[in-house]
Scaffold this motif. Structure first.
Motif, PDB file in Angstrom:
ATOM      1  N   ALA A  22       0.840  -1.166  -0.023  1.00  0.00           N
ATOM      2  CA  ALA A  22       0.042  -0.126   0.148  1.00  0.00           C
ATOM      3  C   ALA A  22       1.035   1.406   0.027  1.00  0.00           C
ATOM      4  O   ALA A  22       0.562   2.156  -0.667  1.00  0.00           O
ATOM      5  N   LEU A  23       1.923   0.972   0.856  1.00  0.00           N
ATOM      6  CA  LEU A  23       2.839   2.347   0.833  1.00  0.00           C
ATOM      7  C   LEU A  23       3.627   2.678  -0.544  1.00  0.00           C
ATOM      8  O   LEU A  23       3.690   3.820  -0.973  1.00  0.00           O
ATOM      9  N   ALA A  24       3.834   1.427  -1.120  1.00  0.00           N
ATOM     10  CA  ALA A  24       4.449   1.729  -2.603  1.00  0.00           C
ATOM     11  C   ALA A  24       3.695   2.023  -3.624  1.00  0.00           C
ATOM     12  O   ALA A  24       3.767   3.086  -4.456  1.00  0.00           O
ATOM     13  N   ALA A  25       2.230   1.551  -3.395  1.00  0.00           N
ATOM     14  CA  ALA A  25       1.203   2.105  -4.480  1.00  0.00           C
ATOM     15  C   ALA A  25       0.852   3.497  -4.311  1.00  0.00           C
ATOM     16  O   ALA A  25       0.915   4.351  -5.120  1.00  0.00           O
ATOM     17  N   GLY A  26       0.890   4.014  -3.033  1.00  0.00           N
ATOM     18  CA  GLY A  26       0.629   5.450  -2.475  1.00  0.00           C
ATOM     19  C   GLY A  26       1.792   6.138  -3.371  1.00  0.00           C
ATOM     20  O   GLY A  26       1.400   7.216  -3.886  1.00  0.00           O
ATOM     21  N   GLY A  27       3.127   5.872  -2.988  1.00  0.00           N
ATOM     22  CA  GLY A  27       4.229   6.524  -3.489  1.00  0.00           C
ATOM     23  C   GLY A  27       4.255   6.745  -4.916  1.00  0.00           C
ATOM     24  O   GLY A  27       4.471   7.959  -5.526  1.00  0.00           O
ATOM     25  N   LEU A  28       3.865   5.701  -5.746  1.00  0.00           N
ATOM     26  CA  LEU A  28       3.781   5.635  -7.114  1.00  0.00           C
ATOM     27  C   LEU A  28       2.815   6.721  -7.670  1.00  0.00           C
ATOM     28  O   LEU A  28       2.989   7.448  -8.709  1.00  0.00           O
ATOM     29  N   VAL A  29       1.411   6.691  -6.745  1.00  0.00           N
ATOM     30  CA  VAL A  29       0.469   7.715  -7.364  1.00  0.00           C
ATOM     31  C   VAL A  29       0.901   8.954  -6.968  1.00  0.00           C
ATOM     32  O   VAL A  29       0.727   9.838  -7.712  1.00  0.00           O
ATOM     33  N   TRP A  30       1.440   9.276  -5.897  1.00  0.00           N
ATOM     34  CA  TRP A  30       2.066  10.428  -5.657  1.00  0.00           C
ATOM     35  C   TRP A  30       2.945  11.046  -6.790  1.00  0.00           C
ATOM     36  O   TRP A  30       3.064  12.187  -7.076  1.00  0.00           O
ATOM     37  N   TRP A  31       3.964   9.928  -6.885  1.00  0.00           N
ATOM     38  CA  TRP A  31       4.967  10.468  -8.141  1.00  0.00           C
ATOM     39  C   TRP A  31       4.379  10.823  -9.306  1.00  0.00           C
ATOM     40  O   TRP A  31       4.979  11.644  -9.958  1.00  0.00           O
ATOM     41  N   ALA A  32       3.410  10.124  -9.781  1.00  0.00           N
ATOM     42  CA  ALA A  32       2.805  10.340 -10.985  1.00  0.00           C
ATOM     43  C   ALA A  32       2.041  11.595 -10.959  1.00  0.00           C
ATOM     44  O   ALA A  32       2.168  12.309 -12.029  1.00  0.00           O
ATOM     45  N   LEU A  33       1.357  11.768  -9.933  1.00  0.00           N
ATOM     46  CA  LEU A  33       0.589  13.121  -9.766  1.00  0.00           C
ATOM     47  C   LEU A  33       1.595  14.312  -9.755  1.00  0.00           C
ATOM     48  O   LEU A  33       1.188  15.410 -10.513  1.00  0.00           O
ATOM     49  N   SER A  34       2.469  14.166  -8.949  1.00  0.00           N
ATOM     50  CA  SER A  34       3.435  15.460  -8.932  1.00  0.00           C
ATOM     51  C   SER A  34       4.258  15.652 -10.476  1.00  0.00           C
ATOM     52  O   SER A  34       4.088  16.759 -10.675  1.00  0.00           O
ATOM     53  N   GLY A  35       4.501  14.531 -11.015  1.00  0.00           N
ATOM     54  CA  GLY A  35       5.010  14.766 -12.372  1.00  0.00           C
ATOM     55  C   GLY A  35       4.227  15.340 -13.376  1.00  0.00           C
ATOM     56  O   GLY A  35       4.342  16.041 -14.399  1.00  0.00           O
ATOM     57  N   ARG A  36       2.759  15.142 -13.184  1.00  0.00           N
ATOM     58  CA  ARG A  36       1.841  15.499 -13.989  1.00  0.00           C
ATOM     59  C   ARG A  36       1.861  16.999 -13.771  1.00  0.00           C
ATOM     60  O   ARG A  36       1.531  17.789 -14.685  1.00  0.00           O
ATOM     61  N   ALA A  37       1.910  17.221 -12.356  1.00  0.00           N
ATOM     62  CA  ALA A  37       1.613  18.901 -12.178  1.00  0.00           C
ATOM     63  C   ALA A  37       2.850  19.777 -12.806  1.00  0.00           C
ATOM     64  O   ALA A  37       2.668  20.713 -13.121  1.00  0.00           O
ATOM     65  N   ARG A  38       3.851  18.940 -12.652  1.00  0.00           N
ATOM     66  CA  ARG A  38       5.245  19.688 -13.131  1.00  0.00           C
ATOM     67  C   ARG A  38       5.087  19.805 -14.531  1.00  0.00           C
ATOM     68  O   ARG A  38       5.468  20.805 -15.228  1.00  0.00           O
ATOM     69  N   ALA A  39       4.503  18.942 -15.384  1.00  0.00           N
ATOM     70  CA  ALA A  39       4.400  18.920 -16.779  1.00  0.00           C
ATOM     71  C   ALA A  39       3.355  19.887 -17.314  1.00  0.00           C
ATOM     72  O   ALA A  39       3.533  20.585 -18.226  1.00  0.00           O
ATOM     73  N   ARG A  40       2.373  20.041 -16.335  1.00  0.00           N
ATOM     74  CA  ARG A  40       1.486  20.983 -16.871  1.00  0.00           C
ATOM     75  C   ARG A  40       1.769  22.323 -16.622  1.00  0.00           C
ATOM     76  O   ARG A  40       1.479  23.306 -17.195  1.00  0.00           O
ATOM     77  N   ALA A  41       2.703  22.776 -15.477  1.00  0.00           N
ATOM     78  CA  ALA A  41       3.156  24.031 -15.492  1.00  0.00           C
ATOM     79  C   ALA A  41       4.255  24.144 -16.312  1.00  0.00           C
ATOM     80  O   ALA A  41       4.166  25.443 -16.745  1.00  0.00           O
ATOM     81  N   ARG A  42       4.910  23.307 -16.767  1.00  0.00           N
ATOM     82  CA  ARG A  42       5.988  23.565 -18.150  1.00  0.00           C
ATOM     83  C   ARG A  42       5.086  23.969 -19.163  1.00  0.00           C
ATOM     84  O   ARG A  42       5.655  24.945 -19.924  1.00  0.00           O
ATOM     85  N   LEU A  43       4.134  23.271 -19.398  1.00  0.00           N
ATOM     86  CA  LEU A  43       3.191  23.662 -20.895  1.00  0.00           C
ATOM     87  C   LEU A  43       2.723  24.818 -20.536  1.00  0.00           C
ATOM     88  O   LEU A  43       2.625  25.440 -21.715  1.00  0.00           O
ATOM     89  N   ALA A  44       2.231  25.288 -19.422  1.00  0.00           N
ATOM     90  CA  ALA A  44       1.625  26.661 -19.193  1.00  0.00           C
ATOM     91  C   ALA A  44       2.709  27.743 -19.649  1.00  0.00           C
ATOM     92  O   ALA A  44       2.344  28.891 -20.294  1.00  0.00           O
ATOM     93  N   ARG A  45       4.090  27.365 -19.013  1.00  0.00           N
ATOM     94  CA  ARG A  45       5.212  28.523 -19.253  1.00  0.00           C
ATOM     95  C   ARG A  45       5.358  28.443 -21.015  1.00  0.00           C
ATOM     96  O   ARG A  45       5.317  29.542 -21.461  1.00  0.00           O
ATOM     97  N   ILE A  46       5.272  27.424 -21.430  1.00  0.00           N
ATOM     98  CA  ILE A  46       5.617  27.193 -22.976  1.00  0.00           C
ATOM     99  C   ILE A  46       4.480  27.905 -23.460  1.00  0.00           C
ATOM    100  O   ILE A  46       5.016  28.695 -24.655  1.00  0.00           O
ATOM    101  N   GLN A  47       3.441  27.759 -23.486  1.00  0.00           N
ATOM    102  CA  GLN A  47       2.499  28.369 -23.890  1.00  0.00           C
ATOM    103  C   GLN A  47       2.023  29.865 -23.904  1.00  0.00           C
ATOM    104  O   GLN A  47       1.800  30.628 -24.648  1.00  0.00           O
TER     105      GLN A  47
END
Length: 76
Positions: A22-47
């Motif tokens: 459960a801890l590993a699965a939660g960590g992977l979800v957090w990692w994916a969501l934080s990566g998504r947030a970074r990608a969205r912020a980068r896309l917003a800066r590029i746009q």
């Protein structure tokens, strides 16, 4: 119910395994969501940069604001 939770003497191993999974699965979800947030912020800066460029905004490279380039944008 107690017998189920005791798992015939293997409760320590079973519940620890469930907890780590459960801890590993939660960590992977957090990692994916934080990566998504970074990608969205980068896309917003590029746009935003593309929108400024299309509107004839000033080029930051011409002012010498390019980080890590060592170039000032001015002719010698």
């Amino acid at each position: 119910m107690i017998e189920f939770l005791a798992m015939d003497g293997y409760a320590g191993f079973v519940w620890t395994s469930y907890g780590l999974t459960a801890l590993a699965a939660g960590g992977l979800v957090w990692w994916a969501l934080s990566g998504r947030a970074r990608a969205r912020a980068r896309l917003a800066r590029i746009q935003a940069s593309a929108a400024r460029d299309s509107l004839g905004g000033e080029d930051p490279l011409a002012r010498g604001d390019a980080p890590d380039s060592g170039k000032t944008g001015h002719a010698p």
